[in-house]
Design a protein around this motif. Structure first.
Motif, PDB file in Angstrom:
ATOM      1  N   SER A   1      93.348   2.266  40.384  1.00  8.15           N
ATOM      2  CA  SER A   1      92.847   1.867  41.479  1.00  8.15           C
ATOM      3  C   SER A   1      91.999   0.148  40.788  1.00  8.15           C
ATOM      4  CB  SER A   1      91.918   2.329  42.429  1.00  8.15           C
ATOM      5  OG  SER A   1      92.679   3.570  42.729  1.00  8.15           O
ATOM      6  N   SER A   2      92.035  -0.853  41.678  1.00  9.15           N
ATOM      7  CA  SER A   2      90.615  -1.900  41.284  1.00  9.15           C
ATOM      8  C   SER A   2      89.431  -1.969  42.056  1.00  9.15           C
ATOM      9  CB  SER A   2      91.415  -3.022  40.700  1.00  9.15           C
ATOM     10  OG  SER A   2      92.407  -2.810  42.275  1.00  9.15           O
ATOM     11  N   TRP A   3      88.862  -2.696  41.921  1.00  9.16           N
ATOM     12  CA  TRP A   3      88.416  -3.100  42.552  1.00  9.16           C
ATOM     13  C   TRP A   3      87.046  -4.566  41.584  1.00  9.16           C
ATOM     14  CZ3 TRP A   3      88.234   1.249  40.568  1.00  9.16           C
ATOM     15  CH2 TRP A   3      88.224   2.548  41.158  1.00  9.16           C
ATOM     16  N   ILE A   4      86.361  -5.612  42.688  1.00 11.98           N
ATOM     17  CA  ILE A   4      86.264  -6.985  42.666  1.00 11.98           C
ATOM     18  C   ILE A   4      84.713  -6.668  43.092  1.00 11.98           C
ATOM     19  CG2 ILE A   4      88.857  -7.953  42.172  1.00 11.98           C
ATOM     20  CD1 ILE A   4      87.927  -8.720  45.362  1.00 11.98           C
ATOM     21  N   CYS A   5      84.137  -7.863  42.508  1.00 15.20           N
ATOM     22  CA  CYS A   5      82.919  -8.946  42.666  1.00 15.20           C
ATOM     23  C   CYS A   5      82.966 -10.138  42.262  1.00 15.20           C
ATOM     24  CB  CYS A   5      81.624  -7.681  41.979  1.00 15.20           C
ATOM     25  SG  CYS A   5      79.777  -8.447  42.724  1.00 15.20           S
ATOM     26  N   ASN A   6      82.766 -11.228  43.688  1.00 17.34           N
ATOM     27  CA  ASN A   6      82.455 -12.001  43.772  1.00 17.34           C
ATOM     28  C   ASN A   6      81.254 -12.200  43.940  1.00 17.34           C
ATOM     29  OD1 ASN A   6      85.579 -12.477  42.726  1.00 17.34           O
ATOM     30  ND2 ASN A   6      85.739 -12.264  45.260  1.00 17.34           N
ATOM     31  N   ALA A   7      80.301 -13.285  42.782  1.00 17.61           N
ATOM     32  CA  ALA A   7      78.446 -13.075  42.847  1.00 17.61           C
ATOM     33  C   ALA A   7      78.819 -14.741  43.527  1.00 17.61           C
ATOM     34  CB  ALA A   7      77.874 -12.485  42.120  1.00 17.61           C
ATOM     35  N   THR A   8      77.996 -14.918  44.041  1.00 20.12           N
ATOM     36  CA  THR A   8      77.853 -16.401  44.470  1.00 20.12           C
ATOM     37  C   THR A   8      76.617 -17.163  44.306  1.00 20.12           C
ATOM     38  OG1 THR A   8      76.740 -16.037  46.974  1.00 20.12           O
ATOM     39  CG2 THR A   8      79.636 -15.512  47.331  1.00 20.12           C
ATOM     40  N   GLU A   9      76.932 -18.525  44.474  1.00 20.61           N
ATOM     41  CA  GLU A   9      75.787 -19.294  43.815  1.00 20.61           C
ATOM     42  C   GLU A   9      74.235 -18.279  44.111  1.00 20.61           C
ATOM     43  OE1 GLU A   9      76.501 -23.130  43.447  1.00 20.61           O
ATOM     44  OE2 GLU A   9      78.433 -22.907  42.727  1.00 20.61           O
ATOM     45  N   GLU A  10      75.114 -18.687  45.791  1.00 17.02           N
ATOM     46  CA  GLU A  10      73.734 -18.199  46.485  1.00 17.02           C
ATOM     47  C   GLU A  10      73.301 -17.053  46.038  1.00 17.02           C
ATOM     48  OE1 GLU A  10      76.083 -18.983  47.365  1.00 17.02           O
ATOM     49  OE2 GLU A  10      75.464 -21.173  47.947  1.00 17.02           O
ATOM     50  N   GLU A  11      74.123 -16.078  46.026  1.00 20.76           N
ATOM     51  CA  GLU A  11      73.933 -14.790  45.932  1.00 20.76           C
ATOM     52  C   GLU A  11      72.638 -14.201  44.064  1.00 20.76           C
ATOM     53  OE1 GLU A  11      76.597 -11.593  47.642  1.00 20.76           O
ATOM     54  OE2 GLU A  11      77.757 -12.791  46.340  1.00 20.76           O
ATOM     55  N   VAL A  12      73.892 -14.607  43.280  1.00 22.16           N
ATOM     56  CA  VAL A  12      72.370 -15.295  41.750  1.00 22.16           C
ATOM     57  C   VAL A  12      71.374 -15.562  41.850  1.00 22.16           C
ATOM     58  CG1 VAL A  12      73.806 -16.411  39.442  1.00 22.16           C
ATOM     59  CG2 VAL A  12      75.175 -15.120  41.047  1.00 22.16           C
ATOM     60  N   ALA A  13      71.588 -17.005  42.351  1.00 17.54           N
ATOM     61  CA  ALA A  13      70.184 -17.532  43.236  1.00 17.54           C
ATOM     62  C   ALA A  13      69.090 -16.552  43.407  1.00 17.54           C
ATOM     63  CB  ALA A  13      70.478 -18.614  43.743  1.00 17.54           C
ATOM     64  N   GLU A  14      69.178 -15.818  44.399  1.00 12.57           N
ATOM     65  CA  GLU A  14      68.678 -14.976  44.865  1.00 12.57           C
ATOM     66  C   GLU A  14      68.506 -13.855  43.821  1.00 12.57           C
ATOM     67  OE1 GLU A  14      67.943 -12.084  48.507  1.00 12.57           O
ATOM     68  OE2 GLU A  14      70.215 -13.278  48.177  1.00 12.57           O
ATOM     69  N   ARG A  15      68.853 -13.553  43.053  1.00 11.74           N
ATOM     70  CA  ARG A  15      68.604 -12.387  42.202  1.00 11.74           C
ATOM     71  C   ARG A  15      67.864 -12.716  41.066  1.00 11.74           C
ATOM     72  NH1 ARG A  15      72.049  -7.497  42.348  1.00 11.74           N
ATOM     73  NH2 ARG A  15      72.816  -7.302  44.177  1.00 11.74           N
ATOM     74  N   ALA A  16      68.410 -14.052  41.234  1.00  8.82           N
ATOM     75  CA  ALA A  16      67.229 -14.670  39.593  1.00  8.82           C
ATOM     76  C   ALA A  16      65.992 -14.537  39.992  1.00  8.82           C
ATOM     77  CB  ALA A  16      67.818 -15.743  39.473  1.00  8.82           C
ATOM     78  N   ALA A  17      66.318 -14.942  41.193  1.00  6.28           N
ATOM     79  CA  ALA A  17      64.532 -15.334  41.328  1.00  6.28           C
ATOM     80  C   ALA A  17      63.745 -14.174  42.207  1.00  6.28           C
ATOM     81  CB  ALA A  17      64.496 -15.599  43.611  1.00  6.28           C
ATOM     82  N   GLN A  18      64.064 -12.684  42.816  1.00 14.07           N
ATOM     83  CA  GLN A  18      63.683 -11.481  42.161  1.00 14.07           C
ATOM     84  C   GLN A  18      63.250 -11.022  41.472  1.00 14.07           C
ATOM     85  OE1 GLN A  18      66.833  -8.908  43.867  1.00 14.07           O
ATOM     86  NE2 GLN A  18      66.704  -9.717  46.141  1.00 14.07           N
ATOM     87  N   TRP A  19      63.629 -11.787  40.137  1.00  9.87           N
ATOM     88  CA  TRP A  19      62.691 -10.953  39.399  1.00  9.87           C
ATOM     89  C   TRP A  19      62.464 -11.723  38.511  1.00  9.87           C
ATOM     90  CZ3 TRP A  19      64.399  -6.344  37.177  1.00  9.87           C
ATOM     91  CH2 TRP A  19      64.919  -5.015  38.269  1.00  9.87           C
ATOM     92  N   ASP A  20      62.397 -13.216  38.877  1.00  9.96           N
ATOM     93  CA  ASP A  20      61.136 -13.951  38.207  1.00  9.96           C
ATOM     94  C   ASP A  20      62.178 -15.103  37.067  1.00  9.96           C
ATOM     95  OD1 ASP A  20      59.647 -13.519  40.131  1.00  9.96           O
ATOM     96  OD2 ASP A  20      58.351 -12.210  38.497  1.00  9.96           O
ATOM     97  N   GLN A  21      63.317 -14.885  37.206  1.00  7.76           N
ATOM     98  CA  GLN A  21      64.052 -15.497  35.652  1.00  7.76           C
ATOM     99  C   GLN A  21      64.765 -16.615  36.547  1.00  7.76           C
ATOM    100  OE1 GLN A  21      66.596 -12.596  35.079  1.00  7.76           O
ATOM    101  NE2 GLN A  21      65.676 -12.256  32.730  1.00  7.76           N
ATOM    102  N   PRO A  22      65.378 -17.952  34.924  1.00 14.09           N
ATOM    103  CA  PRO A  22      65.777 -19.001  35.497  1.00 14.09           C
ATOM    104  C   PRO A  22      67.254 -18.126  36.115  1.00 14.09           C
ATOM    105  CG  PRO A  22      64.769 -19.190  33.817  1.00 14.09           C
ATOM    106  CD  PRO A  22      64.580 -17.706  34.008  1.00 14.09           C
ATOM    107  N   VAL A  23      68.357 -18.865  36.581  1.00 13.89           N
ATOM    108  CA  VAL A  23      69.658 -18.008  36.354  1.00 13.89           C
ATOM    109  C   VAL A  23      70.515 -18.668  35.122  1.00 13.89           C
ATOM    110  CG1 VAL A  23      71.935 -19.524  37.854  1.00 13.89           C
ATOM    111  CG2 VAL A  23      69.715 -18.970  38.857  1.00 13.89           C
ATOM    112  N   SER A  24      70.377 -19.818  35.197  1.00 10.11           N
ATOM    113  CA  SER A  24      71.109 -20.029  33.289  1.00 10.11           C
ATOM    114  C   SER A  24      70.191 -18.284  32.578  1.00 10.11           C
ATOM    115  CB  SER A  24      70.712 -20.761  32.566  1.00 10.11           C
ATOM    116  OG  SER A  24      69.052 -20.820  32.498  1.00 10.11           O
ATOM    117  N   GLU A  25      69.740 -18.115  32.499  1.00 15.12           N
ATOM    118  CA  GLU A  25      69.213 -16.694  32.145  1.00 15.12           C
ATOM    119  C   GLU A  25      69.435 -14.698  32.423  1.00 15.12           C
ATOM    120  OE1 GLU A  25      64.934 -14.773  30.878  1.00 15.12           O
ATOM    121  OE2 GLU A  25      64.690 -16.196  30.990  1.00 15.12           O
TER     122      GLU A  25
END
Length: 248
Positions: free
Chosen positions: A42-66
């Motif tokens: 079986s297989s699974w996929i995860c397509n993390a969008t720019e908005e989702e990545v930016a939101e997660r990075a903000a939650q951890w007080d990190q820049p997107v690149s970091e």
């Protein structure tokens, strides 16, 4: 890990405690990422969008690149101090998680992976990527082995040449030293001959000087003897004259 101009690709064989290993393929962009996971069936996929990545990075007080750099590090290579998980979620989804420490605190990141509509395509894509990576690695190993053998041959050639030069240097030094000794011995012999000749000349000169001194002394003695005899004769004549005068 294979790197292109704008994206990076990783593929990790992830060992999970209490479960079969899975393969995690990641495609990393400047502001988002895509993950494909397979267990072979079986297989699974995860397509993390720019908005989702930016939101997660903000939650951890990190820049997107970091944030992306840290996620790539943990999903590109299995970190020995991290606890990985791939647990069930709703509607056949899976939750991919991993732990890490930040400032002495243990944290956990989780991303939800949805079931793939074409498990065969995902699995084949991961296998093709691994096969291509293996071919590239094999070619790199072959090229490095050839380079190593070439460097080894060159090193052996340089070593042999160095030994030859060392032997030639030793032979040259020995020959030069032998010539130097020959010249030095010749000079010493010449100096000894000159010294012996000088000693002979001085001996002859001293002998001649001695002979002259003896001749001078002999001549002087003869003159003194003649003078003494003349003086005696004169004294005798005077005495006879005085006797004659007395007799008269």
């Amino acid at each position: 890990m294979v790197e292109s101009e704008k994206t990076k690709h990783t593929c990790l064989r992830l060992e999970i405690s209490g479960a079969d290993p899975i393969f995690v393929k990641g495609t990393w962009h400047n502001s988002h990422f895509d993950i494909s996971v397979t267990d072979g069936s079986s297989s699974w996929i995860c397509n993390a969008t720019e908005e989702e990545v930016a939101e997660r990075a903000a939650q951890w007080d990190q820049p997107v690149s970091e944030y992306l750099e840290l996620a790539e590090r943990y999903l590109g290579f299995q970190q020995p101090n991290s606890v990985y998980g791939f647990s069930d979620a709703l509607e056949g989804s899976k939750r991919l998680s991993w732990t890490f420490e930040k400032e002495g605190t243990k944290l956990e990141w989780r991303w939800k992976c949805k079931p793939s509509h074409d498990s065969k395509k995902i699995t084949v894509g991961i296998l093709d990527f691994l096969l291509e990576a293996n071919i590239r690695l094999s070619e790199e190993v072959v090229n490095k082995t050839r380079s190593f053998e070439k460097m080894k041959c060159e090193a052996e050639r340089c070593l042999a040449q160095g030994e030859k030069l060392c032997e030639e240097k030793t032979e040259f030094e020995n020959a030069t030293y032998a010539k130097f000794l020959s010249v030095l011995n010749a000079k010493k012999a010449k100096l000894r001959a000159l010294r012996d000749k000088g000693d002979s000349v001085r001996a002859v000169e001293e002998e001649e000087s001695t002979d002259k001194t003896e001749s001078f002394d002999s001549g002087r003695s003869d003159n003194e003897q003649s003078e003494e005899e003349a003086s005696k004769k004169a004294s005798s004549s005077k005495a006879r004259g005085r006797k004659r005068a007395v007799r008269s």
